[in-house]
Scaffold this motif. Structure first.
Motif, PDB file in Angstrom:
ATOM      1  N   VAL A   1       0.666  -1.066   0.084  1.00 50.78           N
ATOM      2  CA  VAL A   1       0.126  -0.077   0.013  1.00 50.78           C
ATOM      3  C   VAL A   1       0.796   1.173   0.011  1.00 50.78           C
ATOM      4  O   VAL A   1       1.578   1.551   1.120  1.00 50.78           O
ATOM      5  N   GLN A   2       1.073   1.891  -1.262  1.00 55.16           N
ATOM      6  CA  GLN A   2       2.118   2.969  -1.450  1.00 55.16           C
ATOM      7  C   GLN A   2       1.454   4.164  -1.776  1.00 55.16           C
ATOM      8  O   GLN A   2       0.901   4.024  -3.026  1.00 55.16           O
ATOM      9  N   PHE A   3       1.286   5.198  -1.284  1.00 59.09           N
ATOM     10  CA  PHE A   3       0.680   6.401  -1.626  1.00 59.09           C
ATOM     11  C   PHE A   3       1.694   7.338  -2.461  1.00 59.09           C
ATOM     12  O   PHE A   3       2.986   7.116  -2.420  1.00 59.09           O
ATOM     13  N   PHE A   4       1.475   7.854  -3.461  1.00 55.26           N
ATOM     14  CA  PHE A   4       2.002   8.924  -4.288  1.00 55.26           C
ATOM     15  C   PHE A   4       1.190   9.845  -4.636  1.00 55.26           C
ATOM     16  O   PHE A   4       0.075   9.727  -4.457  1.00 55.26           O
ATOM     17  N   PRO A   5       1.819  10.978  -5.063  1.00 57.73           N
ATOM     18  CA  PRO A   5       0.930  12.177  -5.391  1.00 57.73           C
ATOM     19  C   PRO A   5      -0.260  11.888  -6.261  1.00 57.73           C
ATOM     20  O   PRO A   5       0.097  11.255  -7.377  1.00 57.73           O
ATOM     21  N   SER A   6      -1.432  11.976  -5.888  1.00 58.33           N
ATOM     22  CA  SER A   6      -2.606  12.036  -6.618  1.00 58.33           C
ATOM     23  C   SER A   6      -2.993  10.391  -6.919  1.00 58.33           C
ATOM     24  O   SER A   6      -3.783  10.018  -7.863  1.00 58.33           O
ATOM     25  N   GLY A   7      -2.489   9.533  -5.932  1.00 64.88           N
ATOM     26  CA  GLY A   7      -2.738   8.232  -6.182  1.00 64.88           C
ATOM     27  C   GLY A   7      -2.136   7.228  -5.182  1.00 64.88           C
ATOM     28  O   GLY A   7      -1.506   7.548  -4.078  1.00 64.88           O
ATOM     29  N   VAL A   8      -2.751   5.803  -5.328  1.00 65.42           N
ATOM     30  CA  VAL A   8      -2.234   4.988  -4.332  1.00 65.42           C
ATOM     31  C   VAL A   8      -2.002   3.576  -5.135  1.00 65.42           C
ATOM     32  O   VAL A   8      -2.655   3.215  -6.036  1.00 65.42           O
ATOM     33  N   LEU A   9      -0.708   3.051  -4.770  1.00 68.07           N
ATOM     34  CA  LEU A   9      -0.652   1.625  -5.592  1.00 68.07           C
ATOM     35  C   LEU A   9      -0.915   0.776  -4.363  1.00 68.07           C
ATOM     36  O   LEU A   9      -0.420   0.709  -3.505  1.00 68.07           O
ATOM     37  N   LEU A  10      -1.508  -0.243  -4.879  1.00 73.37           N
ATOM     38  CA  LEU A  10      -1.997  -1.614  -3.929  1.00 73.37           C
ATOM     39  C   LEU A  10      -1.547  -3.015  -4.839  1.00 73.37           C
ATOM     40  O   LEU A  10      -1.747  -2.943  -5.967  1.00 73.37           O
ATOM     41  N   ALA A  11      -0.923  -3.725  -4.210  1.00 72.43           N
ATOM     42  CA  ALA A  11      -0.530  -5.090  -4.530  1.00 72.43           C
ATOM     43  C   ALA A  11      -0.455  -6.184  -3.544  1.00 72.43           C
ATOM     44  O   ALA A  11      -0.297  -5.879  -2.342  1.00 72.43           O
ATOM     45  N   VAL A  12      -1.121  -7.418  -3.953  1.00 71.29           N
ATOM     46  CA  VAL A  12      -0.853  -8.516  -3.333  1.00 71.29           C
ATOM     47  C   VAL A  12       0.173  -9.323  -4.037  1.00 71.29           C
ATOM     48  O   VAL A  12      -0.013  -9.798  -5.404  1.00 71.29           O
ATOM     49  N   ILE A  13       1.072  -9.838  -3.223  1.00 71.60           N
ATOM     50  CA  ILE A  13       2.081 -10.680  -3.969  1.00 71.60           C
ATOM     51  C   ILE A  13       2.116 -12.200  -3.248  1.00 71.60           C
ATOM     52  O   ILE A  13       2.173 -12.160  -2.123  1.00 71.60           O
ATOM     53  N   ASP A  14       2.178 -13.078  -4.109  1.00 71.96           N
ATOM     54  CA  ASP A  14       2.354 -14.468  -3.478  1.00 71.96           C
ATOM     55  C   ASP A  14       3.525 -15.188  -4.133  1.00 71.96           C
ATOM     56  O   ASP A  14       3.571 -15.534  -5.333  1.00 71.96           O
TER      57      ASP A  14
ATOM     58  N   PHE B   1      -4.615   3.547  -8.101  1.00 73.61           N
ATOM     59  CA  PHE B   1      -5.635   4.292  -8.112  1.00 73.61           C
ATOM     60  C   PHE B   1      -5.141   5.712  -8.457  1.00 73.61           C
ATOM     61  O   PHE B   1      -4.253   6.184  -8.157  1.00 73.61           O
ATOM     62  N   ASP B   2      -5.885   6.153  -9.556  1.00 71.65           N
ATOM     63  CA  ASP B   2      -5.725   7.631 -10.074  1.00 71.65           C
ATOM     64  C   ASP B   2      -6.683   8.447  -9.061  1.00 71.65           C
ATOM     65  O   ASP B   2      -7.833   8.562  -9.656  1.00 71.65           O
ATOM     66  N   THR B   3      -6.378   8.903  -7.929  1.00 75.63           N
ATOM     67  CA  THR B   3      -7.723   9.534  -7.016  1.00 75.63           C
ATOM     68  C   THR B   3      -8.039  10.779  -7.636  1.00 75.63           C
ATOM     69  O   THR B   3      -9.172  11.450  -7.551  1.00 75.63           O
ATOM     70  N   SER B   4      -7.372  11.427  -8.422  1.00 69.62           N
ATOM     71  CA  SER B   4      -7.624  12.896  -9.130  1.00 69.62           C
ATOM     72  C   SER B   4      -8.917  12.525 -10.157  1.00 69.62           C
ATOM     73  O   SER B   4      -9.571  13.479 -10.490  1.00 69.62           O
ATOM     74  N   HIS B   5      -8.693  11.649 -10.820  1.00 66.72           N
ATOM     75  CA  HIS B   5      -9.670  11.241 -12.174  1.00 66.72           C
ATOM     76  C   HIS B   5     -10.908  10.024 -11.406  1.00 66.72           C
ATOM     77  O   HIS B   5     -11.453   9.664 -12.533  1.00 66.72           O
ATOM     78  N   GLY B   6     -10.573   9.409 -10.246  1.00 65.86           N
ATOM     79  CA  GLY B   6     -11.559   8.437  -9.985  1.00 65.86           C
ATOM     80  C   GLY B   6     -11.225   7.182 -10.783  1.00 65.86           C
ATOM     81  O   GLY B   6     -12.407   6.748 -11.281  1.00 65.86           O
TER      82      GLY B   6
ATOM     83  N   LEU C   1     -10.985   0.855 -14.686  1.00 67.93           N
ATOM     84  CA  LEU C   1     -12.536   1.133 -14.319  1.00 67.93           C
ATOM     85  C   LEU C   1     -12.442   2.434 -13.515  1.00 67.93           C
ATOM     86  O   LEU C   1     -11.600   2.961 -12.866  1.00 67.93           O
ATOM     87  N   THR C   2     -13.764   2.973 -13.530  1.00 66.21           N
ATOM     88  CA  THR C   2     -13.916   4.263 -12.777  1.00 66.21           C
ATOM     89  C   THR C   2     -14.339   3.779 -11.471  1.00 66.21           C
ATOM     90  O   THR C   2     -14.970   2.629 -11.115  1.00 66.21           O
ATOM     91  N   VAL C   3     -13.912   4.496 -10.461  1.00 64.56           N
ATOM     92  CA  VAL C   3     -14.291   4.023  -9.206  1.00 64.56           C
ATOM     93  C   VAL C   3     -15.100   5.481  -8.377  1.00 64.56           C
ATOM     94  O   VAL C   3     -14.811   6.278  -8.632  1.00 64.56           O
ATOM     95  N   SER C   4     -15.897   5.051  -7.480  1.00 62.46           N
ATOM     96  CA  SER C   4     -16.524   6.132  -6.749  1.00 62.46           C
ATOM     97  C   SER C   4     -16.532   5.729  -5.217  1.00 62.46           C
ATOM     98  O   SER C   4     -16.306   4.720  -4.948  1.00 62.46           O
ATOM     99  N   HIS C   5     -16.815   6.978  -4.268  1.00 62.06           N
ATOM    100  CA  HIS C   5     -16.885   6.791  -3.194  1.00 62.06           C
ATOM    101  C   HIS C   5     -17.852   5.685  -2.639  1.00 62.06           C
ATOM    102  O   HIS C   5     -18.566   5.340  -2.793  1.00 62.06           O
ATOM    103  N   GLY C   6     -17.033   4.833  -1.779  1.00 64.60           N
ATOM    104  CA  GLY C   6     -17.668   3.689  -0.855  1.00 64.60           C
ATOM    105  C   GLY C   6     -17.337   2.404  -1.771  1.00 64.60           C
ATOM    106  O   GLY C   6     -17.503   1.434  -1.190  1.00 64.60           O
ATOM    107  N   ASP C   7     -16.747   2.446  -2.936  1.00 61.83           N
ATOM    108  CA  ASP C   7     -16.490   1.349  -3.750  1.00 61.83           C
ATOM    109  C   ASP C   7     -15.500   0.300  -2.763  1.00 61.83           C
ATOM    110  O   ASP C   7     -14.492   1.169  -2.120  1.00 61.83           O
ATOM    111  N   THR C   8     -15.306  -0.826  -2.829  1.00 62.17           N
ATOM    112  CA  THR C   8     -14.411  -1.627  -1.873  1.00 62.17           C
ATOM    113  C   THR C   8     -13.610  -2.711  -2.823  1.00 62.17           C
ATOM    114  O   THR C   8     -14.075  -3.163  -3.591  1.00 62.17           O
TER     115      THR C   8
END
Length: 193
Positions: A18-31, A82-87, A134-141
């Motif tokens: 879970v790595q935040f960066f300007p206007s976004g966040v990267l999530l990954a699960v590695i096995d 996630f590109d938080t500035s563009h959803g 994909l577009t995402v909006s508030h409350g999506d999980t």
């Protein structure tokens, strides 16, 4: 995030980012393939690349991991940016780390979307890489789970008000017990996931 190593192992080969960066966040699960130290070493290498290069496009990240992991047993992983500035959410899965986006009901999109997984091993042989946006909006999980979690966890998903508690519940109810297991749950809440 909630994780559980295989019984009898001191170290899990499953990692998350879970790595935040300007206007976004990267999530990954590695096995990491297999169990124990060698699986953990491969997963740690991928995690390090993803954390230090989080701003890079998802395909570039997967390719960097692939090249770096050629001398290891390899990993499977799903990566989400996630590109938080563009959803927008960009995701890619190689192997069997399952990804599910559950919609909050505030959009006209399908209620639940599943990440298309491509067969392969990062560090071994990877398929042609193609992302989904994909577009995402508030409350999506978003739910990401390694193969140490039984598949039926997806049949009982409910909106996650408390991501950490939800991940712990999924782990306690659906961990197979014969493999490392990891669950990451992230909820879109405005400008930060």
């Amino acid at each position: 995030m909630a994780t559980l190593p295989l019984n009898g192992q001191s170290e899990s080969g499953d990692r998350c980012v879970v790595q935040f960066f300007p206007s976004g966040v990267l999530l990954a699960v590695i096995d990491g393939l297999g169990h124990g130290y060698e699986a953990a070493a491969a997963a740690n290498s991928a995690e390090s690349i993803l954390r230090t290069q989080a701003r890079e496009p998802v395909i570039s990240l997967v390719r960097q991991c692939h090249e770096s992991l050629r001398s290891t047993r390899g990993v499977v992983m799903s990566v989400v940016s996630f590109d938080t500035s563009h959803g927008l959410m960009t995701w890619l899965g190689v192997g069997n780390v399952r990804g599910i986006l559950q919609r909050s009901g505030y959009s006209s999109n399908p209620q639940q979307e599943e990440l298309l997984l491509r067969g392969g091993v990062i560090g071994g042989q990877i398929p042609p890489l193609q992302v989904s946006v994909l577009t995402v909006s508030h409350g999506d999980t978003l739910y990401l789970a390694t193969d140490g979690i039984r598949e039926e966890f997806a049949e009982e998903l409910m909106p996650a008000e408390m991501s950490q508690r939800t991940a712990e519940l999924i782990l306690s109810r659906y961990a197979k017990g014969n493999d490392d297991a990891l669950v990451l749950v992230a909820r879109v809440v405005g400008n930060r996931q």
